[in-house]
Design a protein around this motif. Structure first.
Motif, PDB file in Angstrom:
ATOM      1  N   ILE A 320      -7.870   4.338   4.027  1.00 31.31           N
ATOM      2  CA  ILE A 320      -7.969   3.299   5.046  1.00 31.31           C
ATOM      3  C   ILE A 320      -9.394   2.752   5.153  1.00 31.31           C
ATOM      4  O   ILE A 320     -10.374   3.473   4.902  1.00 31.31           O
ATOM      5  CB  ILE A 320      -7.496   3.851   6.416  1.00 31.31           C
ATOM      6  CG1 ILE A 320      -7.305   2.720   7.434  1.00 31.31           C
ATOM      7  CG2 ILE A 320      -8.442   4.924   6.961  1.00 31.31           C
ATOM      8  CD1 ILE A 320      -6.431   3.097   8.616  1.00 31.31           C
ATOM      9  N   SER A 321      -9.484   1.467   5.488  1.00 26.16           N
ATOM     10  CA  SER A 321     -10.771   0.851   5.787  1.00 26.16           C
ATOM     11  C   SER A 321     -10.925   0.778   7.303  1.00 26.16           C
ATOM     12  O   SER A 321     -10.307  -0.079   7.949  1.00 26.16           O
ATOM     13  CB  SER A 321     -10.857  -0.556   5.189  1.00 26.16           C
ATOM     14  OG  SER A 321     -11.989  -1.249   5.717  1.00 26.16           O
ATOM     15  N   GLY A 359       2.642   6.567   7.219  1.00 29.72           N
ATOM     16  CA  GLY A 359       1.698   6.700   6.116  1.00 29.72           C
ATOM     17  C   GLY A 359       0.677   5.587   6.061  1.00 29.72           C
ATOM     18  O   GLY A 359      -0.451   5.779   5.618  1.00 29.72           O
ATOM     19  N   GLY A 360       1.060   4.385   6.504  1.00 26.57           N
ATOM     20  CA  GLY A 360       0.136   3.263   6.504  1.00 26.57           C
ATOM     21  C   GLY A 360      -0.851   3.311   7.649  1.00 26.57           C
ATOM     22  O   GLY A 360      -1.818   2.555   7.671  1.00 26.57           O
ATOM     23  N   PRO A 405       0.638  -7.007   7.752  1.00 25.77           N
ATOM     24  CA  PRO A 405       0.940  -6.600   6.377  1.00 25.77           C
ATOM     25  C   PRO A 405      -0.242  -6.034   5.609  1.00 25.77           C
ATOM     26  O   PRO A 405      -0.084  -5.673   4.438  1.00 25.77           O
ATOM     27  CB  PRO A 405       1.445  -7.898   5.733  1.00 25.77           C
ATOM     28  CG  PRO A 405       0.803  -8.979   6.515  1.00 25.77           C
ATOM     29  CD  PRO A 405       0.688  -8.463   7.926  1.00 25.77           C
ATOM     30  N   LEU A 406      -1.411  -5.920   6.236  1.00 27.11           N
ATOM     31  CA  LEU A 406      -2.550  -5.293   5.570  1.00 27.11           C
ATOM     32  C   LEU A 406      -2.452  -3.766   5.577  1.00 27.11           C
ATOM     33  O   LEU A 406      -3.192  -3.097   4.856  1.00 27.11           O
ATOM     34  CB  LEU A 406      -3.863  -5.734   6.223  1.00 27.11           C
ATOM     35  CG  LEU A 406      -4.115  -7.238   6.257  1.00 27.11           C
ATOM     36  CD1 LEU A 406      -5.472  -7.548   6.877  1.00 27.11           C
ATOM     37  CD2 LEU A 406      -4.016  -7.854   4.858  1.00 27.11           C
ATOM     38  N   PHE A 407      -1.569  -3.221   6.404  1.00 24.73           N
ATOM     39  CA  PHE A 407      -1.262  -1.787   6.367  1.00 24.73           C
ATOM     40  C   PHE A 407      -0.165  -1.585   5.313  1.00 24.73           C
ATOM     41  O   PHE A 407       0.793  -2.356   5.255  1.00 24.73           O
ATOM     42  CB  PHE A 407      -0.740  -1.308   7.721  1.00 24.73           C
ATOM     43  CG  PHE A 407      -1.730  -1.397   8.854  1.00 24.73           C
ATOM     44  CD1 PHE A 407      -2.455  -0.275   9.255  1.00 24.73           C
ATOM     45  CD2 PHE A 407      -1.905  -2.582   9.543  1.00 24.73           C
ATOM     46  CE1 PHE A 407      -3.361  -0.353  10.313  1.00 24.73           C
ATOM     47  CE2 PHE A 407      -2.805  -2.667  10.605  1.00 24.73           C
ATOM     48  CZ  PHE A 407      -3.535  -1.550  10.986  1.00 24.73           C
ATOM     49  N   HIS A 408      -0.284  -0.527   4.521  1.00 19.79           N
ATOM     50  CA  HIS A 408       0.674  -0.312   3.432  1.00 19.79           C
ATOM     51  C   HIS A 408       1.146   1.137   3.407  1.00 19.79           C
ATOM     52  O   HIS A 408       0.339   2.060   3.332  1.00 19.79           O
ATOM     53  CB  HIS A 408       0.033  -0.649   2.077  1.00 19.79           C
ATOM     54  CG  HIS A 408      -0.428  -2.071   1.967  1.00 19.79           C
ATOM     55  ND1 HIS A 408      -1.707  -2.463   2.316  1.00 19.79           N
ATOM     56  CD2 HIS A 408       0.211  -3.198   1.575  1.00 19.79           C
ATOM     57  CE1 HIS A 408      -1.837  -3.764   2.120  1.00 19.79           C
ATOM     58  NE2 HIS A 408      -0.688  -4.238   1.665  1.00 19.79           N
ATOM     59  N   GLN A 409       2.452   1.302   3.403  1.00 20.24           N
ATOM     60  CA  GLN A 409       3.062   2.627   3.359  1.00 20.24           C
ATOM     61  C   GLN A 409       3.051   3.212   1.948  1.00 20.24           C
ATOM     62  O   GLN A 409       3.240   4.407   1.773  1.00 20.24           O
ATOM     63  CB  GLN A 409       4.505   2.531   3.879  1.00 20.24           C
ATOM     64  CG  GLN A 409       5.362   3.783   3.767  1.00 20.24           C
ATOM     65  CD  GLN A 409       4.924   4.905   4.698  1.00 20.24           C
ATOM     66  OE1 GLN A 409       4.139   4.695   5.610  1.00 20.24           O
ATOM     67  NE2 GLN A 409       5.436   6.102   4.463  1.00 20.24           N
ATOM     68  N   SER A 427      -5.003  -0.470   4.590  1.00 21.83           N
ATOM     69  CA  SER A 427      -4.624   0.901   4.213  1.00 21.83           C
ATOM     70  C   SER A 427      -3.662   0.914   3.041  1.00 21.83           C
ATOM     71  O   SER A 427      -2.951  -0.060   2.772  1.00 21.83           O
ATOM     72  CB  SER A 427      -3.975   1.629   5.399  1.00 21.83           C
ATOM     73  OG  SER A 427      -2.695   1.069   5.695  1.00 21.83           O
ATOM     74  N   PHE A 428      -3.661   2.054   2.342  1.00 19.61           N
ATOM     75  CA  PHE A 428      -2.638   2.419   1.366  1.00 19.61           C
ATOM     76  C   PHE A 428      -2.294   3.886   1.589  1.00 19.61           C
ATOM     77  O   PHE A 428      -2.999   4.602   2.306  1.00 19.61           O
ATOM     78  CB  PHE A 428      -3.111   2.195  -0.075  1.00 19.61           C
ATOM     79  CG  PHE A 428      -3.288   0.744  -0.429  1.00 19.61           C
ATOM     80  CD1 PHE A 428      -2.194  -0.055  -0.692  1.00 19.61           C
ATOM     81  CD2 PHE A 428      -4.556   0.178  -0.505  1.00 19.61           C
ATOM     82  CE1 PHE A 428      -2.362  -1.396  -1.020  1.00 19.61           C
ATOM     83  CE2 PHE A 428      -4.732  -1.154  -0.824  1.00 19.61           C
ATOM     84  CZ  PHE A 428      -3.629  -1.938  -1.088  1.00 19.61           C
ATOM     85  N   HIS A 429      -1.203   4.328   0.942  1.00 22.96           N
ATOM     86  CA  HIS A 429      -0.712   5.676   1.202  1.00 22.96           C
ATOM     87  C   HIS A 429      -0.178   6.288  -0.087  1.00 22.96           C
ATOM     88  O   HIS A 429       0.372   5.587  -0.929  1.00 22.96           O
ATOM     89  CB  HIS A 429       0.407   5.600   2.261  1.00 22.96           C
ATOM     90  CG  HIS A 429       1.002   6.912   2.636  1.00 22.96           C
ATOM     91  ND1 HIS A 429       2.361   7.125   2.716  1.00 22.96           N
ATOM     92  CD2 HIS A 429       0.415   8.091   2.971  1.00 22.96           C
ATOM     93  CE1 HIS A 429       2.590   8.367   3.096  1.00 22.96           C
ATOM     94  NE2 HIS A 429       1.428   8.982   3.243  1.00 22.96           N
TER      95      HIS A 429
END
Length: 453
Positions: A320-321, A359-360, A405-409, A427-429
Motif C-alpha cells: 500500500i501507498s 486484502g485491498g 478503484p485505486l485499491f486492489h484485491q 494498494s495491491f494484494h
C-alpha cells in the motif's frame, strides 16, 4: 429523488435534419452516497446541463445513480436496469454511463451516437482487455484473454435503449450465474455478450480518457487533489498477521511501506517481541478473520492506542501507498461514517449487500467504527469473512460502502494494463508468483514524494 421529465435532445450534426433526427439521451452519472461523491456528481450534472443550455437544442436527462432509488446496490448497474427501462425507456434512445470525474462534450456525444441506428442493439465504449487470464474475472477466456473486450469505465459507455430494454427483461426473469460483483465493467460486458448470443462491445475511438481530437469524454484521475495530505498521525494502521507469516510477509511490510505509517500495530495469534506483534486472544483461522478484525475495532476505540480519525486494516500481504491514501482521505469528512476501499457486491440483483475487500485495505472513520460497535453487530464465528460481515453490518446501518478503484484485491498482473497505466494505485494484494518488493517499488513508491506534514 425527483425524476426529471424527459426532454428531447435534438441532433447537433449539421449534416442531419434536426426535424427528423430527434432522440432522447439519458446520461447516468455513477455517483455515490458519500457526501464528497454526491457533491462531485452534482457538479458534473450541472456542467452537462450548462452545456445543453449553451447548445440550445433541448435538455438531456441527467441522473445521479445514487439517487435513482433507495437501494444501495444500484451501483452495480444491472439491478437498476428495470427501473431505467420503465421510467425512461418508452421515450429514450440512448443511455450513457459515466464516472463522477468523467468530462463529457455533449455536442460531440450526440454526433457520435447519431452514427448508430438507434433501433438496433448497441453496446459502445473504449475497449480494454486482459493480457492474461485473471482471477478477478474468474479466468474467463483463459485460452485467449485479449479476445474479449470490456469498456474502460472512465471513458464512459453507452447502451441503445433497444438493448437496455432486453437486458431489463432478462434481469426481471433470470438469475445471475454468479452471486458476486467483483469487476463491474467486465461483468456487465459478459452479461451483455451472453455467451455470444448478445452484442460484443463496439469500440468507439471518441470515447477517451486522455484528451485528443474529437474526444467525447476525457478523464483526469481517481486520486483527486483536495488539499494537503492528512498528517501521518491521523491514520492508525492495523496489520493482520499470524505466526507462520512472521518470517516472510512481515519483513516485506517493513521493507516497503511501514516507514510511511505514523501509528502501526501488528495483530497475530501469538506475541512476538521482535516485530512486535499483539495477540488479541483470537486463534488463527485458515479462512475468514472476523474475530481478529472485531478485536482490532474494539482496540481502536480504546485508550490502548493513540487517537486517530481513521483506521486502516490490511493483511500482511497487502502492499500500500500510505502517502497516496492520506492524500485521498483529505477529500472525506472524518465526522461522517465512512468505509472506503475496493467495493465488491454479494447477491446485489436479489437485494444483497456490498462490502470493502479486506486484502485491498479497509479504511474506516472512527465515527463508522463507533456506529458499528454500538449497533451490536458481531461475527457469527471467528472465521467468518470479516470484510463481508462488516459490509452486511454497514449496509443494515445505512452507512454507504464507498468505492475507489485505486485499491486492489489482487496483483497488478490481474488487472488491465490500460487501466493501471492511468492510475496512481493505492494498494495491491497477494505475493503469489511476484516479487512483492519490486511490485511496491514499481507501482506504489513515489519517486518524488510530496512534502510530508
Amino acid at each position: 429523488a425527483l425524476i426529471p421529465m424527459p426532454f428531447i435532445v435534438e441532433c447537433v450534426n449539421s449534416n442531419l435534419d434536426p426535424n427528423t433526427d430527434i432522440f432522447i439521451v439519458v446520461l447516468v452519472i455513477q455517483s455515490q452516497r458519500n457526501s464528497y461523491h454526491a457533491r462531485r456528481g452534482v457538479q458534473r450534472k450541472v456542467e452537462i446541463l450548462q452545456q445543453a443550455a449553451e447548445l440550445g437544442k433541448g435538455v438531456p436527462i441527467v441522473l445521479l445513480l445514487h439517487e435513482l432509488s433507495a437501494y444501495a446496490g444500484d451501483w452495480s448497474i444491472l439491478p437498476a436496469l428495470p427501473h431505467l427501462s420503465a421510467s425512461y425507456g418508452p421515450s429514450a434512445s440512448w443511455f450513457f454511463f459515466i464516472e463522477e470525474e468523467t468530462r463529457v462534450s455533449l455536442a460531440a456525444l450526440l454526433q457520435v451516437l447519431h452514427r448508430y441506428r438507434v433501433h438496433e442493439e448497441w453496446f459502445l465504449g473504449k475497449r480494454i482487455h486482459d493480457n492474461e487470464a485473471s482471477i478477478i474475472h474468474h479466468y474467463a477466456f483463459s485460452e485467449d484473454p485479449p479476445s474479449f473486450g470490456y469498456p474502460d469505465p472512465a471513458a464512459g459507455w453507452a447502451l441503445s435503449a433497444t438493448l437496455l430494454h432486453r437486458l431489463a427483461e432478462r434481469i426481471r426473469h433470470e438469475h445471475l450465474k454468479s452471486d458476486f460483483t467483483i469487476d463491474l465493467s467486465h461483468e456487465i460486458a459478459l452479461y451483455i455478450w451472453e455467451e455470444g448470443n448478445g452484442p460484443a462491445l463496439t469500440a468507439v475511438p471518441e470515447f477517451c480518457t486522455e484528451p485528443g481530437d474529437n474526444c467525447v469524454t476525457t478523464f483526469k484521475t481517481y486520486l483527486p487533489n483536495c488539499g494537503a495530505p492528512l498528517p501521518k498521525e491521523d491514520v492508525f494502521v492495523a496489520v493482520k498477521t499470524c505466526q507462520k507469516f512472521h518470517s516472510d510477509r512481515v519483513p516485506v511490510v517493513k521493507a516497503t511501506w511501514e516507514k510511511d505509517a505514523g501509528y502501526v500495530e501488528y495483530y497475530s495469534d501469538v506475541t512476538d517481541a521482535s516485530i512486535p506483534t499483539i495477540s488479541l486472544g483470537v486463534a488463527n483461522t485458515e479462512r475468514g478473520h472476523c474475530g481478529k478484525t472485531f478485536g482490532i475495532l474494539h482496540r481502536f476505540l480504546s485508550d490502548a492506542v493513540p487517537k486517530a480519525d481513521w483506521l486502516l486494516i490490511v493483511d500482511d500481504d497487502t502492499l500500500i501507498s500510505l502517502p497516496r491514501l492520506r492524500r485521498l482521505l483529505r477529500c472525506y469528512d472524518p465526522k461522517e461514517a465512512v468505509t472506503l476501499g475496493e467495493r465488491y457486491g454479494y447477491n446485489l440483483v436479489q437485494n444483497g449487500y456490498s462490502y470493502t475487500t479486506g486484502g485491498g485495505g479497509m479504511v474506516l472513520s472512527k465515527v463508522a467504527v463507533s456506529k458499528l460497535l454500538s449497533s451490536g453487530c458481531r461475527c457469527y464465528s471467528d472465521d467468518a469473512p470479516d470484510d463481508m460481515v462488516l459490509g452486511r453490518c454497514f449496509t443494515s446501518l445505512g452507512v454507504p460502502i464507498t468505492h475507489n478503484p485505486l485499491f486492489h484485491q489482487a496483483r497488478p498482473d490481474d488487472y488491465s494494463e490500460t487501466l493501471l497505466s492511468m492510475q496512481q494505485a493505492i494498494s495491491f494484494h497477494k505475493h503469489w508468483n511476484i516479487d512483492p518488493v519490486a511490485v511496491y517499488k514499481h507501482w506504489l513508491q513515489d519517486t518524488h514524494p510530496r512534502d510530508e506534514l
